[in-house]
Motif scaffolding. Structure first.
Motif, PDB file in Angstrom:
ATOM      1  N   CYS A  34      41.008  43.093  42.566  1.00 36.90           N
ATOM      2  CA  CYS A  34      42.076  42.989  41.860  1.00 36.90           C
ATOM      3  C   CYS A  34      41.837  41.238  40.751  1.00 36.90           C
ATOM      4  CB  CYS A  34      43.737  42.791  42.139  1.00 36.90           C
ATOM      5  SG  CYS A  34      43.451  44.038  42.378  1.00 36.90           S
ATOM      6  N   LEU A  35      41.053  40.284  41.798  1.00 35.38           N
ATOM      7  CA  LEU A  35      41.346  38.987  41.179  1.00 35.38           C
ATOM      8  C   LEU A  35      39.709  39.115  40.302  1.00 35.38           C
ATOM      9  CD1 LEU A  35      41.297  36.848  44.176  1.00 35.38           C
ATOM     10  CD2 LEU A  35      43.093  36.693  41.455  1.00 35.38           C
ATOM     11  N   TRP A  36      38.552  40.080  40.334  1.00 33.12           N
ATOM     12  CA  TRP A  36      37.248  40.516  40.435  1.00 33.12           C
ATOM     13  C   TRP A  36      37.317  40.705  38.513  1.00 33.12           C
ATOM     14  CZ3 TRP A  36      34.275  44.333  38.934  1.00 33.12           C
ATOM     15  CH2 TRP A  36      33.172  44.324  38.453  1.00 33.12           C
ATOM     16  N   ILE A  37      38.086  41.881  38.737  1.00 32.43           N
ATOM     17  CA  ILE A  37      38.979  43.038  37.616  1.00 32.43           C
ATOM     18  C   ILE A  37      39.468  41.682  36.805  1.00 32.43           C
ATOM     19  CG2 ILE A  37      40.288  44.925  36.675  1.00 32.43           C
ATOM     20  CD1 ILE A  37      38.936  46.545  39.323  1.00 32.43           C
ATOM     21  N   GLY A  38      40.329  40.849  37.271  1.00 29.66           N
ATOM     22  CA  GLY A  38      41.481  39.992  36.326  1.00 29.66           C
ATOM     23  C   GLY A  38      40.443  39.275  35.773  1.00 29.66           C
ATOM     24  N   TRP A  39      39.661  39.237  36.507  1.00 33.49           N
ATOM     25  CA  TRP A  39      38.918  37.107  36.150  1.00 33.49           C
ATOM     26  C   TRP A  39      37.873  38.273  34.706  1.00 33.49           C
ATOM     27  CZ3 TRP A  39      38.238  32.504  35.773  1.00 33.49           C
ATOM     28  CH2 TRP A  39      37.033  32.240  35.584  1.00 33.49           C
ATOM     29  N   THR A  40      37.420  39.494  35.156  1.00 39.02           N
ATOM     30  CA  THR A  40      35.984  39.887  33.996  1.00 39.02           C
ATOM     31  C   THR A  40      37.222  40.187  32.647  1.00 39.02           C
ATOM     32  OG1 THR A  40      35.139  40.899  35.549  1.00 39.02           O
ATOM     33  CG2 THR A  40      35.045  41.961  33.278  1.00 39.02           C
ATOM     34  N   ALA A  41      38.779  40.391  32.938  1.00 35.24           N
ATOM     35  CA  ALA A  41      39.669  40.557  30.854  1.00 35.24           C
ATOM     36  C   ALA A  41      39.352  39.764  31.258  1.00 35.24           C
ATOM     37  CB  ALA A  41      40.410  41.633  32.511  1.00 35.24           C
ATOM     38  N   ILE A  42      39.829  38.528  31.996  1.00 40.45           N
ATOM     39  CA  ILE A  42      40.484  36.729  31.294  1.00 40.45           C
ATOM     40  C   ILE A  42      39.580  36.574  30.679  1.00 40.45           C
ATOM     41  CG2 ILE A  42      41.003  34.982  31.557  1.00 40.45           C
ATOM     42  CD1 ILE A  42      43.067  35.758  33.385  1.00 40.45           C
ATOM     43  N   SER A  43      37.883  37.090  31.249  1.00 44.11           N
ATOM     44  CA  SER A  43      37.081  36.150  30.329  1.00 44.11           C
ATOM     45  C   SER A  43      36.212  36.931  29.309  1.00 44.11           C
ATOM     46  CB  SER A  43      35.389  36.248  31.584  1.00 44.11           C
ATOM     47  OG  SER A  43      36.145  35.084  32.807  1.00 44.11           O
ATOM     48  N   TRP A  44      36.424  38.552  29.357  1.00 46.12           N
ATOM     49  CA  TRP A  44      36.240  39.723  27.747  1.00 46.12           C
ATOM     50  C   TRP A  44      36.984  38.993  26.472  1.00 46.12           C
ATOM     51  CZ3 TRP A  44      32.820  43.447  27.014  1.00 46.12           C
ATOM     52  CH2 TRP A  44      32.948  44.052  25.426  1.00 46.12           C
TER      53      TRP A  44
END
Length: 115
Positions: free
Chosen positions: A26-36
């Motif tokens: 979940c943290l990885w998915i959140g980080w990717t979305a925010i970075s995008w």
């Protein structure tokens, strides 16, 4: 010595491991979305703020200030016009700013979605 089992029949350590892996995912998915989102906003901000008439060096410096990738060598087409694709690694090259130039100065910029 046997490991203590929970009501579901799974060992307690296995439940902890599954919970930890789910949390990390979940943290990885959140980080990717925010970075995008932040990367896309940086490309848009750069592209809309780039004024025709700016030098290539100014355009490169502005891209670096936004944390964007500006190619070292500009692609020159036979007619004397060139184009450089400026992007962010956070958007995986899908949002780019096409910077058109005459070899010395910027002649225009357009936001592109490469999909």
């Amino acid at each position: 010595m046997q490991e203590k089992k929970t009501k579901s029949g799974r060992p307690k350590s296995r439940r902890i491991l599954v919970g930890l892996l789910a949390s990390l995912t979940c943290l990885w998915i959140g980080w990717t979305a925010i970075s995008w989102v932040l990367g896309r906003q940086a490309v848009e901000r750069y592209c809309t703020g780039l004024a025709p008439g700016a030098t290539i060096e100014q355009a490169r410096d502005e891209a670096r200030a936004e944390g964007l990738r500006f190619p070292a060598r500009a692609a020159v087409v036979p007619a004397g016009e060139g184009a450089v694709f400026v992007t962010s690694s956070a958007v995986f090259g899908r949002y780019v700013c096409e910077v058109r130039h005459d070899g010395k100065k910027v002649t225009g910029a357009a936001l592109q979605f490469m999909d």
